[in-house]
Design a protein around this motif. Structure first.
Motif, PDB file in Angstrom:
ATOM      1  N   LEU A   1     -25.838  80.008   5.204  1.00  0.00           N
ATOM      2  CA  LEU A   1     -24.835  79.173   4.571  1.00  0.00           C
ATOM      3  C   LEU A   1     -24.112  80.290   2.760  1.00  0.00           C
ATOM      4  CD1 LEU A   1     -22.152  77.154   3.203  1.00  0.00           C
ATOM      5  CD2 LEU A   1     -23.741  76.008   2.440  1.00  0.00           C
TER       6      LEU A   1
ATOM      7  N   SER B   1     -24.532  70.045   4.850  1.00  0.00           N
ATOM      8  CA  SER B   1     -23.996  70.785   5.553  1.00  0.00           C
ATOM      9  C   SER B   1     -22.827  70.596   5.911  1.00  0.00           C
ATOM     10  CB  SER B   1     -25.159  71.258   5.678  1.00  0.00           C
ATOM     11  OG  SER B   1     -25.510  70.451   6.897  1.00  0.00           O
TER      12      SER B   1
ATOM     13  N   LEU C   1     -21.284  78.533   9.126  1.00  0.00           N
ATOM     14  CA  LEU C   1     -21.077  76.434   8.551  1.00  0.00           C
ATOM     15  C   LEU C   1     -22.072  76.283   9.525  1.00  0.00           C
ATOM     16  CD1 LEU C   1     -18.569  77.150   6.728  1.00  0.00           C
ATOM     17  CD2 LEU C   1     -20.667  77.559   6.258  1.00  0.00           C
TER      18      LEU C   1
END
Length: 419
Positions: A244, A305, A386
């Motif tokens: 990320l 996340s 992502l």
């Protein structure tokens, strides 16, 4: 089996003067690190024209020392003065930050030089992070381990909160040179604080071959039913986090439309979450079993996340900030709990090596995550990064939930028994 017993409340304990110096040095050292880490990708994107691939490689260079040097420095920490090692480490970081400042002032900075000096600065960070947890048991009574670790993590939380925001503001308003100058000044203050810390003498350990000492420390961790899943959880958490992180700045700038200052604010939400989590930790620890507290951090990481993945569909400054807040608020409980667990069940003579193995997992997975993020971004784009990060966060949550550590009622007492 690990015996579990209740520890006496440490809320009224007065931590010794040596620890106070360690705590303050930790605060300023962590602040220096966070300011420079926040400034680096902003300088790369805005001043040097870097894209997602370049920022991913920059993150790799800045985290590679954790993978390469944690274990050798951990062995050194078990053999020699930990205070001296930490002082030298911060001095190295001062020199690296001053070199970046000089290159910026002379307009001679390039991406390779920024990456190389980030590597040198991170070498100092590695030594400090390995030695500090190893030093705590020698200057703090056992019943105050959790209290001392909470203090250190609260200081780190403040640094994570103020550092990225300050780094972004300095780069956006005044210029990157001031950010690196501030980082160098804070590291110099940490050196001064550490120079006055009195470390208790340790019994001389027999000199053995480096590989034998490394083998003993590795075997101790991998055979332990509690430490083994803690190590695996840390690896996958940091893989996800740095996949990320590798693309977040260019993603935030180009997809979310954020300015340098706004990027700094979203990154600063991570530190705000850490402060909130650290402040709430004592109350949470009183109400939940120790194992349940360990689950909170990985679970929050997974939720964070998923929130970041949602920005693919709904680009939002607020969702990005919420994601980083959750990444700070929950995992800080994990850091305090996992550090206390290691200190409680690890023999003092192995503390440096066990801390180094944890540092390798916690930080060594970061360059791998950053490199993976750069590769995924180059092949499939930033959105895929992502999603990959969320997959890693799912794995780490499952590992800890299914481990025996999740079922601990309290902090284990005594050294661990290999299993």
């Amino acid at each position: 089996m690990h015996a579990a017993s209740s520890s006496p409340s440490s809320s009224a304990l007065r931590l010794p003067a040596a620890f106070q110096r360690l705590a303050w040095s930790n605060l300023v050292a962590q602040s220096a690190e966070q300011i420079s880490l926040a400034a680096a990708p902003l300088v790369a994107v805005f001043a040097l024209g870097a894209g997602a691939r370049e920022t991913g490689l920059l993150q790799t260079a800045q985290t590679l020392p954790f993978l390469l040097l944690s274990i050798p420095l951990g062995v050194w920490a078990d053999r020699r003065s930990r205070r001296t090692l930490m002082t030298l480490a911060e001095s190295v970081r001062v020199i690296a930050m001053l070199c970046v400042l000089l290159l910026l002032m002379t307009h001679a900075l390039s991406l390779p030089l920024l990456a190389a000096l980030g590597f040198v600065a991170a070498t100092g960070t590695v030594a400090y992070n390995v030695a500090a947890p190893s030093l705590v048991p020698s200057i703090v009574p056992r019943e105050a381990y959790a209290q001392a670790n909470g203090r250190l993590e609260l200081a780190r939380s403040v640094a994570y909160s103020a550092g990225p925001a300050l780094g972004g503001l300095l780069v956006g308003w005044i210029g990157a040179g001031w950010a690196y100058g501030c980082a160098a000044g804070l590291s110099a203050l940490a050196v001064a604080l550490l120079a006055g810390l009195r470390e208790p003498p340790r019994a001389a350990a027999p000199q053995r071959h480096f590989l034998l000492e490394l083998r003993d420390g590795t075997r101790f961790v991998l055979r332990d039913a509690l430490l083994r899943p803690m190590l695996a959880t840390a690896i996958f958490f940091n893989l996800g986090f740095f996949v990320l992180q590798a693309v977040y700045v260019p993603y935030a700038v180009h997809r979310l439309g954020l300015s340098a200052s706004m990027v700094g604010v979203t990154l600063g939400a991570y530190g705000v979450g850490m402060v909130c989590g650290a402040l709430a930790a004592p109350a949470i620890a009183r109400r939940l079993a120790f194992g349940r507290v360990l689950i909170i951090g990985p679970s929050c990481g997974l939720l964070a996340s998923l929130v970041m993945v949602a920005t693919i569909v709904t680009p939002s400054f607020w969702l990005a900030m919420l994601s980083f807040f959750l990444l700070g608020a929950g995992p800080i409980l994990w850091v305090v709990g996992s550090t206390t667990l290691r200190q409680a069940i690890t023999p003092e003579r192995m503390m440096g090596r066990v801390s180094a193995l944890n540092s390798t997992a916690t930080y060594g997975a970061r360059p791998l995550g950053a490199l993976l993020g750069a590769a995924i971004s180059a092949r499939w784009g930033m959105d895929a990064c992502l999603v990959a990060a969320a997959a890693a966060f799912l794995v780490q949550a499952l590992i800890i939930v299914m481990s025996p550590a999740a079922r601990l009622a309290d902090i284990p007492e005594g050294a661990a028994v290999a299993q």
